[in-house]
Design an enzyme around this catalytic site. Sequence first.
Site, PDB file in Angstrom:
ATOM      1  CB  SER A  56       4.890  -6.358  -4.547  1.00  0.00           C
ATOM      2  OG  SER A  56       4.141  -5.772  -3.509  1.00  0.00           O
ATOM      3  CD1 TRP A  77      -1.579 -12.309   1.693  1.00  0.00           C
ATOM      4  CD2 TRP A  77      -3.365 -11.897   2.970  1.00  0.00           C
ATOM      5  NE1 TRP A  77      -1.131 -11.937   2.930  1.00  0.00           N
ATOM      6  CE2 TRP A  77      -2.209 -11.675   3.732  1.00  0.00           C
ATOM      7  CE3 TRP A  77      -4.613 -11.714   3.571  1.00  0.00           C
ATOM      8  CZ2 TRP A  77      -2.258 -11.273   5.052  1.00  0.00           C
ATOM      9  CZ3 TRP A  77      -4.668 -11.303   4.888  1.00  0.00           C
ATOM     10  CH2 TRP A  77      -3.494 -11.093   5.613  1.00  0.00           C
ATOM     11  CD  GLU A 129      -7.273  -6.268  -7.927  1.00  0.00           C
ATOM     12  OE1 GLU A 129      -6.439  -6.271  -8.847  1.00  0.00           O
ATOM     13  OE2 GLU A 129      -8.272  -7.005  -7.893  1.00  0.00           O
ATOM     14  CB  THR A 164       1.209  -1.899  -2.393  1.00  0.00           C
ATOM     15  OG1 THR A 164       2.421  -1.587  -3.086  1.00  0.00           O
ATOM     16  CG2 THR A 164       1.258  -3.336  -1.897  1.00  0.00           C
ATOM     17  CG  PHE A 207       8.800  -2.726 -10.725  1.00  0.00           C
ATOM     18  CD1 PHE A 207       7.756  -2.069 -10.096  1.00  0.00           C
ATOM     19  CD2 PHE A 207       8.880  -2.687 -12.105  1.00  0.00           C
ATOM     20  CE1 PHE A 207       6.794  -1.390 -10.827  1.00  0.00           C
ATOM     21  CE2 PHE A 207       7.929  -2.016 -12.843  1.00  0.00           C
ATOM     22  CZ  PHE A 207       6.884  -1.362 -12.215  1.00  0.00           C
TER      23      PHE A 207
END
Length: 393
Positions: A146, A170, A372, A374, A392
């Site tokens: 993230s 990933w 793309e 969460t 954030f």
Amino acid sequence: MTNNRDFDSVDFYNIDELLTDEQKLIRGTVRDFVTKEISPFIEDWYENSHFPLEIVKKMGETGIFGPNVDQRYGGGGMDNISYGLIMQELERGDSGMRSTASVQSSLVMYPIEAYGSEEQKKKYLPKLASGEILGCFGLTEPDFGSNPGGMITKLEDHGDYYLLNGSKMWISNSPIADIAVVWAKDENKRIKGVIVEKGMEGFSAPKTEGKLSLRSSLTGELVFNDVKVPKDNILPRKDGLGAPLGCLDKARYGISWGAVGVAMDCYDCAKKYSLERKQFDKPIASFQLVQKKLAEMLTEITKAQLLCWRLGKLIDSGDVTSSHISLAKRNNVEVALKIAREARQIHGGMGITNDFPMMRHMMNLESVITYEGTHDIHLLILGNEITGIPAFS
Ligand code: TGC
Ligand code: FAD
């Protein structure tokens, strides 16, 4: 197992009236492609965790890759509604198939077109558009998902080349990709994009095993061990975190439409099954609780369709913001996931088999709601937009 049933599209508010003849034609072409090339085989591919490599060339021939890319480089030169409709139809087939197209179009072709040199555009874009080569996009790292700004993959200037070290995790399509658009930090901690080609010494892309979601799409790592990347492979026209995040905006937009494709597929199945299946001597569609499920599905699909259409218009007119896109990605994927679960319930026990697509869609959407950005990261992007306070970190 095959999945050959007829699909009836959902258009309760006559949104088709807002589409041009060309947009409808493009949607029809991809709908036919999915019906012929994906739906009959997808349950087997999914069960066997198989990515059909030959689909890449077929997608290229159908004009699925780079719909927005300039026609001079082999792209489709289409508007964003057309791009969205392509993604909707593909994801109705399977999220993994849409993933392949999202990565190729939005995460590989887009950065090369928007940030690349003329030579890079001529070298890579026509081959990516035709499906002759496949690309992947390396942003996420084992310790930075993230928070991609924290990445530690690095580029060191060695005169006529850069030395690339680090790893990505990933990465959709990585084990079979011919090129990778990779994001790494230079000595000044500035994020830069580089094109890494398969076969470069010190570069490997091992497959990630054991995925219970998105099984018809290959996922893997990107490992860089003193890879010498020629300076010509740097994307010269944009750097900083905004460069990869700009690509994500394109892909997130496509996912907003893709999720509608999944929701329509599940709703269509549930409606048909409920009219055929009898319990207590009546079709289950005659029970109020089943009707409530169907009515709520139709309501949410219609709202999601309107979001997509308006978002496409905002992109085409240049008035879109990243948070507009976050709202649609977040909403539509959640809606699709809820509809997949409700449709599964309407099918009772049959719903857990691969005679029907709901379980596959549901498991796929667990990836879509995570990649793309969460679900919660998109909420925070909206929170930041509303309050002006980033939450954030
Ligand atoms: P922050 O300080 O907010 O921003 C850094 C710079 O980036 C700019 N920016 C954007 N630019 C373009 N588009 C966007 N969506 C942008 N969001 C931010 C921003 O203006 C700033 O520019 P500048 O010039 O001032 O430097 O950055 P932050 O580090 O606080 O992070 C913000 C946050 C959390 C929203 C961002 O990092 C984020 O979106 N995280 C989620 C990561 C993510 O989505 N990863 C996806 C990896 S790729 C993938 O999943 C592919 S799946 C494909 C498939 O199979 O379909
Ligand atoms: P983390 O970032 O560790 O998050 C774990 C949890 O913590 C989440 O619930 C998250 O919402 C929450 N969280 C994190 N930070 C905060 C915060 N500040 N506030 C509140 N909650 C927070 N990446 C690529 O670069 N290229 C690809 O092609 C690609 N393909 C993918 C394919 C698949 C099948 C999957 C599953 C992922 C793919 N990804 C790809 C990676 C994907 O983008 C990341 O998984 C995603 O961004 C989340 O990162 P993470 O998995 O490290 O989770």
